[in-house]
Design a protein around this motif. Structure first.
Motif, PDB file in Angstrom:
ATOM      1  N   TYR A 207       0.797  -1.236   0.000  1.00 55.72           N
ATOM      2  CA  TYR A 207       0.000   0.000   0.000  1.00 55.72           C
ATOM      3  C   TYR A 207       0.822   1.276   0.000  1.00 55.72           C
ATOM      4  O   TYR A 207       0.302   2.342   0.296  1.00 55.72           O
ATOM      5  CB  TYR A 207      -0.952   0.008   1.202  1.00 55.72           C
ATOM      6  N   GLU A 208       2.095   1.208  -0.366  1.00 58.38           N
ATOM      7  CA  GLU A 208       2.916   2.415  -0.318  1.00 58.38           C
ATOM      8  C   GLU A 208       2.427   3.504  -1.260  1.00 58.38           C
ATOM      9  O   GLU A 208       2.722   4.671  -1.067  1.00 58.38           O
ATOM     10  CB  GLU A 208       4.375   2.093  -0.590  1.00 58.38           C
ATOM     11  N   ALA A 209       1.667   3.148  -2.266  1.00 59.00           N
ATOM     12  CA  ALA A 209       1.167   4.141  -3.223  1.00 59.00           C
ATOM     13  C   ALA A 209      -0.143   4.780  -2.782  1.00 59.00           C
ATOM     14  O   ALA A 209      -0.646   5.670  -3.439  1.00 59.00           O
ATOM     15  CB  ALA A 209       0.983   3.494  -4.594  1.00 59.00           C
ATOM     16  N   VAL A 210      -0.703   4.351  -1.639  1.00 60.99           N
ATOM     17  CA  VAL A 210      -1.966   4.920  -1.170  1.00 60.99           C
ATOM     18  C   VAL A 210      -1.705   6.349  -0.728  1.00 60.99           C
ATOM     19  O   VAL A 210      -0.818   6.600   0.082  1.00 60.99           O
ATOM     20  CB  VAL A 210      -2.543   4.104   0.012  1.00 60.99           C
ATOM     21  N   PRO A 211      -2.462   7.324  -1.249  1.00 56.55           N
ATOM     22  CA  PRO A 211      -2.218   8.726  -0.883  1.00 56.55           C
ATOM     23  C   PRO A 211      -2.629   9.010   0.559  1.00 56.55           C
ATOM     24  O   PRO A 211      -3.635   8.502   1.032  1.00 56.55           O
ATOM     25  CB  PRO A 211      -3.097   9.514  -1.867  1.00 56.55           C
ATOM     26  N   ALA A 212      -1.848   9.779   1.249  1.00 57.32           N
ATOM     27  CA  ALA A 212      -2.164  10.169   2.631  1.00 57.32           C
ATOM     28  C   ALA A 212      -2.955  11.468   2.596  1.00 57.32           C
ATOM     29  O   ALA A 212      -2.402  12.521   2.337  1.00 57.32           O
ATOM     30  CB  ALA A 212      -0.892  10.347   3.429  1.00 57.32           C
ATOM     31  N   THR A 213      -4.236  11.409   2.856  1.00 57.13           N
ATOM     32  CA  THR A 213      -5.069  12.619   2.805  1.00 57.13           C
ATOM     33  C   THR A 213      -5.464  13.098   4.183  1.00 57.13           C
ATOM     34  O   THR A 213      -6.030  14.167   4.316  1.00 57.13           O
ATOM     35  CB  THR A 213      -6.354  12.348   2.004  1.00 57.13           C
ATOM     36  N   ALA A 214      -5.174  12.314   5.236  1.00 57.50           N
ATOM     37  CA  ALA A 214      -5.553  12.707   6.575  1.00 57.50           C
ATOM     38  C   ALA A 214      -4.438  13.500   7.223  1.00 57.50           C
ATOM     39  O   ALA A 214      -3.299  13.397   6.827  1.00 57.50           O
ATOM     40  CB  ALA A 214      -5.869  11.477   7.400  1.00 57.50           C
ATOM     41  N   PRO A 215      -4.793  14.270   8.295  1.00 59.11           N
ATOM     42  CA  PRO A 215      -3.780  15.048   8.965  1.00 59.11           C
ATOM     43  C   PRO A 215      -2.769  14.200   9.679  1.00 59.11           C
ATOM     44  O   PRO A 215      -2.963  13.107  10.021  1.00 59.11           O
ATOM     45  CB  PRO A 215      -4.541  15.902   9.936  1.00 59.11           C
TER      46      PRO A 215
END
Length: 196
Positions: free
Chosen positions: A188-196
């Motif tokens: 899952y390294e390509a999953v974008p981090a959208t949370a704070p």
């Protein structure tokens, strides 16, 4: 507008600031009291919970000496550049002045959020170990466990775990969780981090 913002949210439509509650309100990132014409700018509208929108932020919009905003814009910036989540305590610390003001304005270390993040960390470690075993057994349930983890409140905990320095991971998540975390990162390294 709310329907469009919810459709753009990753997973469950959660508050873009605290990542706990459902996004029930539309927040004007730059408050209308400060800039009334920003009511017509699409990028100024963010999905927020009623607490972050109406009780915490309200019309707050702190500015630096150069006039730039001192709040992290979760649609345009990686919050991890400004905030650091201490997984065991569930509290945010700041890396920058912008991070410090974001924590203050949104009350990101209020007791209910701290407890929720601590609980989420405990559950994330357990769920990662479960996912890891299922994934190794090629059990289709692994995908469901992964999606549940990514849709959970406080997904910022999962992203903070992914960002852990490999040399510190065992100290933070424990020896039994490290192989699962390493495997999760590779998948899952390509999953974008959208949370704070």
């Amino acid at each position: 507008m709310k329907t469009l913002l919810e459709a753009m949210a990753h997973g469950v439509a959660r508050c873009m600031y605290c990542d706990d509650s459902r996004g029930t309100d539309i927040d004007h990132f730059q408050p209308l009291a400060v800039a009334p014409l920003r009511a017509f700018v699409w990028a100024n509208h963010l999905l927020a919970c009623s607490y972050c929108n109406s009780n915490a932020k309200r019309d707050a919009y702190p500015l630096a000496a150069d006039g730039s905003c001192l709040l992290v814009d979760p649609t345009a910036e990686d919050p991890a550049e400004h905030l650091f989540l201490m997984l065991h305590s569930g509290e945010y610390s700041h890396r920058t002045d912008k991070g410090e003001q974001t924590i203050r304005v949104f009350g990101l270390n209020r007791p209910d959020l701290v407890k929720g993040r601590k609980d989420a960390f405990c559950l994330a470690c357990s769920n990662l170990r479960d996912w890891h075993g299922l994934h190794q057994d090629r059990d289709p349930a692994a995908d469901r466990v992964a999606q549940a983890l990514l849709d959970s409140p406080f997904v910022d905990v999962v992203y903070a775990m992914m960002r852990l320095d490999p040399g510190l991971a065992e100290t933070v998540v424990g020896q039994r969780t490290v192989p699962a975390l390493d495997h999760w990162r590779s998948v899952y390294e390509a999953v974008p981090a959208t949370a704070p």
